[in-house]
Design an enzyme around this catalytic site. Structure first.
Site, mmCIF file in Angstrom:
data_model
loop_
_atom_site.group_PDB
_atom_site.id
_atom_site.type_symbol
_atom_site.label_atom_id
_atom_site.label_comp_id
_atom_site.label_asym_id
_atom_site.label_seq_id
_atom_site.Cartn_x
_atom_site.Cartn_y
_atom_site.Cartn_z
ATOM 1 N N LYS A 114 51.951 61.664 113.174
ATOM 2 C CA LYS A 114 51.588 60.353 113.755
ATOM 3 C C LYS A 114 49.922 60.201 113.652
ATOM 4 C CE LYS A 114 55.213 58.174 115.604
ATOM 5 N NZ LYS A 114 55.744 57.797 114.517
ATOM 6 N N LYS A 194 62.878 60.254 105.022
ATOM 7 C CA LYS A 194 63.904 60.210 105.869
ATOM 8 C C LYS A 194 64.164 58.600 106.182
ATOM 9 C CE LYS A 194 62.310 60.210 110.404
ATOM 10 N NZ LYS A 194 62.306 60.112 111.748
ATOM 11 N N LYS A 197 62.544 52.555 109.661
ATOM 12 C CA LYS A 197 62.423 51.146 109.660
ATOM 13 C C LYS A 197 60.921 50.998 109.178
ATOM 14 C CE LYS A 197 64.439 47.471 111.889
ATOM 15 N NZ LYS A 197 64.752 46.777 112.773
HETATM 16 P P1 TYM Z 1 63.953 57.149 117.292
HETATM 17 O O1 TYM Z 1 63.798 55.948 118.242
HETATM 18 O O2 TYM Z 1 63.057 57.337 116.368
HETATM 19 O O3 TYM Z 1 65.571 57.310 116.882
HETATM 20 C C1 TYM Z 1 66.600 57.216 117.597
HETATM 21 C C2 TYM Z 1 67.521 58.207 117.344
HETATM 22 O O4 TYM Z 1 67.729 58.143 115.787
HETATM 23 C C3 TYM Z 1 67.879 59.437 115.323
HETATM 24 N N1 TYM Z 1 67.437 58.973 113.825
HETATM 25 C C4 TYM Z 1 67.769 59.545 112.742
HETATM 26 N N2 TYM Z 1 68.908 60.388 112.738
HETATM 27 C C5 TYM Z 1 69.001 60.864 111.274
HETATM 28 N N3 TYM Z 1 68.585 60.465 110.300
HETATM 29 C C6 TYM Z 1 67.483 59.499 110.379
HETATM 30 N N4 TYM Z 1 67.061 58.899 109.131
HETATM 31 C C7 TYM Z 1 67.224 58.970 111.397
HETATM 32 N N5 TYM Z 1 66.214 58.147 112.029
HETATM 33 C C8 TYM Z 1 66.425 58.217 113.360
HETATM 34 C C9 TYM Z 1 66.677 60.152 115.896
HETATM 35 O O5 TYM Z 1 66.638 61.458 115.560
HETATM 36 C C10 TYM Z 1 67.204 59.671 117.282
HETATM 37 O O6 TYM Z 1 68.073 60.764 117.833
HETATM 38 N N6 TYM Z 1 61.533 60.310 120.598
HETATM 39 C C11 TYM Z 1 62.769 59.532 120.342
HETATM 40 C C12 TYM Z 1 63.385 58.892 121.437
HETATM 41 C C13 TYM Z 1 63.322 59.531 122.776
HETATM 42 C C14 TYM Z 1 64.446 60.431 123.176
HETATM 43 C C15 TYM Z 1 64.232 60.868 124.549
HETATM 44 C C16 TYM Z 1 65.552 61.045 122.419
HETATM 45 C C17 TYM Z 1 62.552 59.415 123.828
HETATM 46 N N7 TYM Z 1 62.931 60.190 124.731
HETATM 47 C C18 TYM Z 1 64.955 61.888 125.084
HETATM 48 C C19 TYM Z 1 66.203 61.920 123.123
HETATM 49 C C20 TYM Z 1 65.988 62.266 124.580
HETATM 50 C C21 TYM Z 1 62.764 58.864 119.008
HETATM 51 O O7 TYM Z 1 61.519 58.200 118.895
HETATM 52 O O8 TYM Z 1 63.882 58.528 118.446
#
Ligand code: TYM
Length: 328
Positions: A114, A194, A197
């Protein structure tokens, strides 16, 4: 039926979800609903750490929850809510921050990434992001957390924070385990990064067949295959990898892989076939989405009811946490 345990997961309100979200996370959110007591959260506070367009939070939340419901997440089985509607999480975040060594935070690969991405906005919330995530999971006493592979370091961090808290104050919080799908890391259209968006290398699960076709045609295949007459390597071709997941005809992707290795099929031809299969596989989701779209108020009602139910769990945990810590 006695449930196996508590599931919690969250996702930032990024609007329409992509194939990475679906295959890495949402698929498991849906699959776990019957056997576990599930809590799913739109993490709008986390989104504030990176988002400039905060006026989009509301519409992004709405669009994301539409995708969740159309993929089969069911408010009768699971609690679905917005993080900021249950503010106890910010209280637990503060308490957990007291058992979090600074060095752990600054060493996390997600933080370093980040900093690279937004060098002009390295805010305190960004550093504390994993503490808020640990608070999410611990507040709802989840033992199982379905996530994509990129979130595994955050889960490891959460486990360590929970251990530190418990060793200092007693066994109050639950140590969670990540739960990955068979496809925990989906690559983007570029085949290098990966799917995400922010990199605009994604395909939305709500995309129309035309949009899917347009996006698929831009996908990078085996970079060493320059001409139709060159043999290709399907093992490193993202079209092949995704087609194996969405193919509608058993055995067809093996046939294509064989043909590709012998220059018997071209990348354009293969992309057309993949785009057709993908559009067909996603059609039921698009149809369900259109139904939910007819009643936008229903989405907000579901989220309000979810916040009420989540708040009950949060109050209980916070009562025990405060007592353990010794807050008067
Ligand atoms: P976020 O919003 O980036 O993504 C949501 C979920 O989608 C999965 N994901 C992917 N999996 C496989 N391949 C990809 N290209 C891909 N892009 C996204 C992410 O691994 C995620 O599971 N920090 C987290 C949000 C969060 C969270 C939590 C998750 C906040 N608190 C507590 C679990 C438990 C995040 O930014 O996910």
């Amino acid at each position: 039926m006695v449930k196996k345990g508590r599931v919690f997961s969250g996702a930032r309100p990024t609007g329409r979800q992509h194939l990475g979200n679906l295959l890495g996370a949402i698929q498991n959110y849906v699959a776990l609903q019957d056997e576990y007591d599930c809590v799913y959260c739109v993490v709008d506070l986390h989104a504030l750490t990176t988002l400039q367009d905060t006026h989009l939070l509301r519409s992004n939340t709405y669009e994301m929850v539409l995708d969740w419901l159309s993929a089969g997440m069911d408010p009768d089985k699971s609690i679905i809510f917005v993080q900021s509607h249950v503010p106890q999480v910010t209280e637990l975040h503060t308490i957990l921050s007291m058992v979090t060594p600074m060095g752990w935070l600054s060493r996390l690969p997600t933080f370093k990434e980040k900093v690279r991405q937004q060098p002009d906005n390295v805010n305190y919330g960004l550093l504390g992001y994993p503490v808020l995530m640990a608070a999410d999971i611990a507040l709802y006493r989840a033992d199982t957390v379905p996530v994509g592979e990129d979130q595994v370091p955050h889960l490891e961090f959460t486990r360590e924070i929970v251990r530190r808290f418990n060793s200092q104050f007693g066994q109050v919080l639950v140590e969670p385990q990540p739960k990955l799908t068979a496809t925990p890391r989906i690559m983007g259209l570029d085949g290098v990064h990966k799917m995400s968006k922010s990199l605009d290398n994604h395909i939305e699960i709500a995309a129309t067949p035309e949009e899917i076709q347009k996006r698929v045609m831009t996908m990078v295949t085996d970079p060493a295959r320059r001409y139709r007459s060159d043999p290709g390597n399907p093992d490193i071709c993202n079209v092949h990898i995704l087609h194996q997941i969405f193919s509608r005809t058993p055995g067809r992707t093996d046939e294509i892989a064989h043909a590709c290795r012998h220059a018997g099929i071209g990348c354009v031809e293969h992309k057309r076939e993949f785009a057709r299969d993908l559009a067909e596989a996603l059609a039921p989701l698009r149809e369900r989405r259109a139904e939910f779209e007819r009643d936008p108020d229903r989405i907000w009602d579901i989220l309000a009811d979810g916040a009420r139910r989540a708040g009950e769990i949060a109050d209980q945990t916070m009562g025990e946490v405060k007592e353990a810590v010794g807050l008067p």
